[in-house]
Design an enzyme around this catalytic site. Structure first.
Site, mmCIF file in Angstrom:
data_model
loop_
_atom_site.group_PDB
_atom_site.id
_atom_site.type_symbol
_atom_site.label_atom_id
_atom_site.label_comp_id
_atom_site.label_asym_id
_atom_site.label_seq_id
_atom_site.Cartn_x
_atom_site.Cartn_y
_atom_site.Cartn_z
ATOM 1 N N SER A 106 0.838 -1.191 0.000
ATOM 2 C CA SER A 106 0.000 0.000 0.000
ATOM 3 C C SER A 106 0.869 1.236 0.000
ATOM 4 O O SER A 106 2.048 1.192 0.351
ATOM 5 C CB SER A 106 -0.924 0.002 1.217
ATOM 6 O OG SER A 106 -0.164 0.028 2.401
ATOM 7 N N CYS A 107 0.272 2.352 -0.384
ATOM 8 C CA CYS A 107 1.008 3.613 -0.464
ATOM 9 C C CYS A 107 0.127 4.716 0.099
ATOM 10 O O CYS A 107 -1.030 4.857 -0.322
ATOM 11 C CB CYS A 107 1.389 3.921 -1.908
ATOM 12 S SG CYS A 107 2.238 5.488 -2.139
ATOM 13 N N CYS A 108 0.650 5.491 1.039
ATOM 14 C CA CYS A 108 -0.087 6.622 1.605
ATOM 15 C C CYS A 108 -1.422 6.184 2.207
ATOM 16 O O CYS A 108 -2.405 6.923 2.190
ATOM 17 C CB CYS A 108 -0.324 7.704 0.553
ATOM 18 S SG CYS A 108 1.193 8.285 -0.215
ATOM 19 N N GLY A 109 -1.480 4.950 2.700
ATOM 20 C CA GLY A 109 -2.684 4.483 3.361
ATOM 21 C C GLY A 109 -3.800 4.088 2.422
ATOM 22 O O GLY A 109 -4.893 3.760 2.859
ATOM 23 N N LYS A 110 -3.543 4.107 1.112
ATOM 24 C CA LYS A 110 -4.585 3.757 0.152
ATOM 25 C C LYS A 110 -4.382 2.331 -0.350
ATOM 26 O O LYS A 110 -3.421 1.651 -0.011
ATOM 27 C CB LYS A 110 -4.591 4.761 -1.006
ATOM 28 C CG LYS A 110 -5.021 6.166 -0.556
ATOM 29 C CD LYS A 110 -5.375 7.009 -1.761
ATOM 30 C CE LYS A 110 -5.923 8.363 -1.299
ATOM 31 N NZ LYS A 110 -6.355 9.200 -2.433
#
Length: 267
Positions: A106-110
């Site tokens: 995941s990236c930046c919580g997305k």
């Protein structure tokens, strides 16, 4: 490197039950090796045109530069197919192996998932406020096809074009779909063209690779006459990019963020 993007060649054609000699126009394919800060960095095959733009765009999409001012010097040897680039900051090219390592997470919580580390690092979430009308989507695709002369002659290249909401800016051609987009990216960087309010029209399928290239360039809308893949649509959802496919005749499909495509009355 041969500067001609296509060549005429004598061939034998089967037509109406018989063989006959004729000529056909064949697209050119050449290797390009990029040397970065004195070290061999990458080799690709490409169409021998707009090589400087391709080199700059490739380095930017790989995350080695963000703007043209970071390039100290660039020399292109077209006869041998080499590009020599020196950056103001000495970057360890050995780390390119890390950039190509598989990465799922995941990236930046997305929920977005990337295949490679450099994609997670360089793909931008679009902040574009641009909107297009239905007629503009169809018109931009027609303009891309009309200016794709090498494709009309050979059927062997991909084409990409950059538009503002009001006008055509530039188009580029290459045997590689990613190369065509890198040439657009390089053109924007070299000419200091802001991209947030721009649109890319593309001749081929919207794969995850193509969608990520659009995200790295920074545009908010990508148009295509062909289909998107499932992963490309997921990435477009997460990266706030409007993906429009199957633009043919007077119809098209909007696969993500349809709010940017408006009616003539809304416009």
């Amino acid at each position: 490197m041969d500067s001609q993007i296509s060549h005429s060649r004598k061939i034998v054609k089967f037509l109406d039950g018989s063989l006959q000699e004729t000529h056909d126009v064949i697209v050119s394919e050449h290797p390009l090796t990029i040397h970065l800060n004195g070290e061999e960095f990458a080799t690709m095959v490409c169409s021998p045109a707009n090589i400087k733009e391709l080199t700059i765009g490739f380095l930017a999409s790989e995350g080695f530069i963000r703007k043209i001012d970071e390039v100290k010097n660039i020399q292109i040897d077209e006869s041998k197919g080499f590009a020599y680039v020196d950056l103001h900051t000495k970057t360890a090219t050995a780390s390119h192996e890390f950039h190509s390592k598989r990465f799922i997470g995941s990236c930046c919580g997305k929920s977005r998932q990337f295949y490679f580390h450099n994609d997670a690092r360089t793909a931008k979430t679009s902040t574009s406020k641009i909107t297009l009308t239905h007629k503009q989507c169809i018109s931009f695709m027609k303009q891309l096809q009309d200016c794709s002369l090498t494709f009309q002659e050979t059927g062997g290249v991909h084409n990409a074009a950059l538009f503002s909401a009001d006008e055509f800016i530039v188009s580029r051609t290459d045997i590689g779909r990613h190369n065509a987009l890198d040439k657009i990216f390089g053109y924007c960087l070299e000419n200091r063209i802001p991209v947030r309010d721009k649109v890319i029209a593309f001749s081929g399928r919207i794969s995850s690779e193509v969608l990520l290239k659009a995200a790295k360039i920074g545009v908010g809308i990508i148009l295509s006459k062909s289909a998107p893949t499932n992963l490309a649509i997921k990435l477009a959802d997460d990266l706030n990019i409007t993906a429009v496919g199957f633009i043919r005749g007077n119809s098209f499909n909007i696969y993500s963020h349809p709010e940017r495509i408006v009616s003539e009355q809304q416009a």
